[in-house]
Design an enzyme around this catalytic site. Structure first.
Site, PDB file in Angstrom:
ATOM      1  CB  VAL A 122      11.352   6.865   7.200  1.00 29.12           C
ATOM      2  CG1 VAL A 122      12.744   7.372   7.544  1.00 29.12           C
ATOM      3  CG2 VAL A 122      11.391   6.030   5.924  1.00 29.12           C
ATOM      4  CD  GLU A 152       8.014  -0.592  -3.382  1.00 27.62           C
ATOM      5  OE1 GLU A 152       7.373   0.216  -2.672  1.00 27.62           O
ATOM      6  OE2 GLU A 152       8.272  -1.751  -3.003  1.00 27.62           O
ATOM      7  CG  ASP A 153       6.853   2.205   0.058  1.00 28.20           C
ATOM      8  OD1 ASP A 153       7.596   1.404  -0.555  1.00 28.20           O
ATOM      9  OD2 ASP A 153       6.155   1.854   1.022  1.00 28.20           O
ATOM     10  CG  ASP A 207      15.346  -1.435   4.008  1.00 20.87           C
ATOM     11  OD1 ASP A 207      16.546  -1.166   4.061  1.00 20.87           O
ATOM     12  OD2 ASP A 207      14.693  -1.828   4.996  1.00 20.87           O
ATOM     13  CG  ASP A 267       2.961   0.246   7.182  1.00 21.55           C
ATOM     14  OD1 ASP A 267       3.741   0.054   6.245  1.00 21.55           O
ATOM     15  OD2 ASP A 267       2.580  -0.667   7.957  1.00 21.55           O
ATOM     16  CE  LYS A 294      -3.084  -2.566   3.039  1.00 22.35           C
ATOM     17  NZ  LYS A 294      -2.794  -3.134   4.366  1.00 22.35           N
ATOM     18  N   GLY A 295       2.179   1.035   0.186  1.00 21.04           N
ATOM     19  CA  GLY A 295       3.084   2.178   0.383  1.00 21.04           C
ATOM     20  C   GLY A 295       3.118   3.202  -0.729  1.00 21.04           C
ATOM     21  CE  LYS A 336      14.911   2.658   5.459  1.00 27.87           C
ATOM     22  NZ  LYS A 336      14.477   1.711   6.492  1.00 27.87           N
ATOM     23  NE  ARG A 376      -0.415   1.494   4.956  1.00 23.65           N
ATOM     24  CZ  ARG A 376       0.603   0.698   4.611  1.00 23.65           C
ATOM     25  NH1 ARG A 376       1.597   1.192   3.919  1.00 23.65           N
ATOM     26  NH2 ARG A 376       0.624  -0.567   4.953  1.00 23.65           N
TER      27      ARG A 376
END
Ligand code: IMP
Ligand code: MG
Length: 183
Positions: A157, A103-104, A107, A163, A47-48, A135, A169
């Site tokens: 974060v 994408e959010d 990582d 989230d 959901k990001g 990141k 969010r």
């Protein structure tokens, strides 16, 4: 929801609402230019990516098609498990399509490298990646994110779609989650 509403849960803001909106505009212009004479299917990772998708597509000056996938590489904690599961697949066939994954955050990069390979194996013509955040560890895996909003330190974060246990969010900015909440 503003900073005051989350109190001490957010220890530092790393991207303000204004910074995010300026950056998304900049990325939208690059995407518009790069796909000038091509079709493009934007695939948001639920959901990001909801906020980024909503802002990006509204800043683009062309027709776009959107689809969504939901994958899971995290449990309920803050560390990637490395196991990727599809929770919701694409609605349409992607054979021959140019895909831009939205994408959010990248990582470890596990989720995106897996998803990129998966979409290519299903016949996509091209797969590129747009991510709001990246990141440092992401540099060690082979994920070519063509469009990156901000490179950030290796801290957990939240906000702007990101989230912690399904919360935060709806913050319009991105901030570092206070450590006492998860350690
Ligand atoms: P990766 O597979 O390690 O690259 O993890 C990618 C996914 O983990 C992202 O799409 C996020 O949903 C989640 N994630 C990674 N880092 C963070 C973070 O700092 N805050 C919230 N979610 C994160
Ligand atoms: Mg995600």
């Amino acid at each position: 929801m503003d900073l005051a509403a989350v109190g001490t849960d957010v220890e530092k803001v790393i991207a303000t609402e204004a910074e995010l909106s300026a950056k998304i505009l900049e990325l939208a212009a690059r995407v518009d230019a790069d796909y000038k004479d091509k079709q493009v299917l934007l695939v948001g990772v639920l959901k990001g990516a909801i906020m980024a998708m909503a802002d990006l597509t509204r800043a683009m000056q062309r027709h776009v098609e959107m689809d969504w996938v939901a994958v899971s590489s995290y449990g309920s904690g803050t560390k990637s498990s490395g196991v990727v599961r599809i929770l919701k697949d694409l609605d349409r066939d992607i054979t021959g399509r140019n895909i831009l994954i939205v994408e959010d955050i990248v990582d470890s990069g596990l989720t995106l490298s897996w998803l990129t390979e998966n979409l290519l194996s299903r016949g996509a013509k091209s797969v590129s990646v747009l991510t709001v955040l990246r990141k440092p560890d992401a540099a060690t895996v082979k994920v070519e994110a063509k469009y990156v909003g901000f490179d950030i330190p290796s801290e957990f974060v939240v906000g702007y779609g990101l989230d912690f246990n399904q919360k935060y969010r709806n913050l319009p900015f991105i901030g570092v989650l206070a450590k006492h909440l998860y350690s």
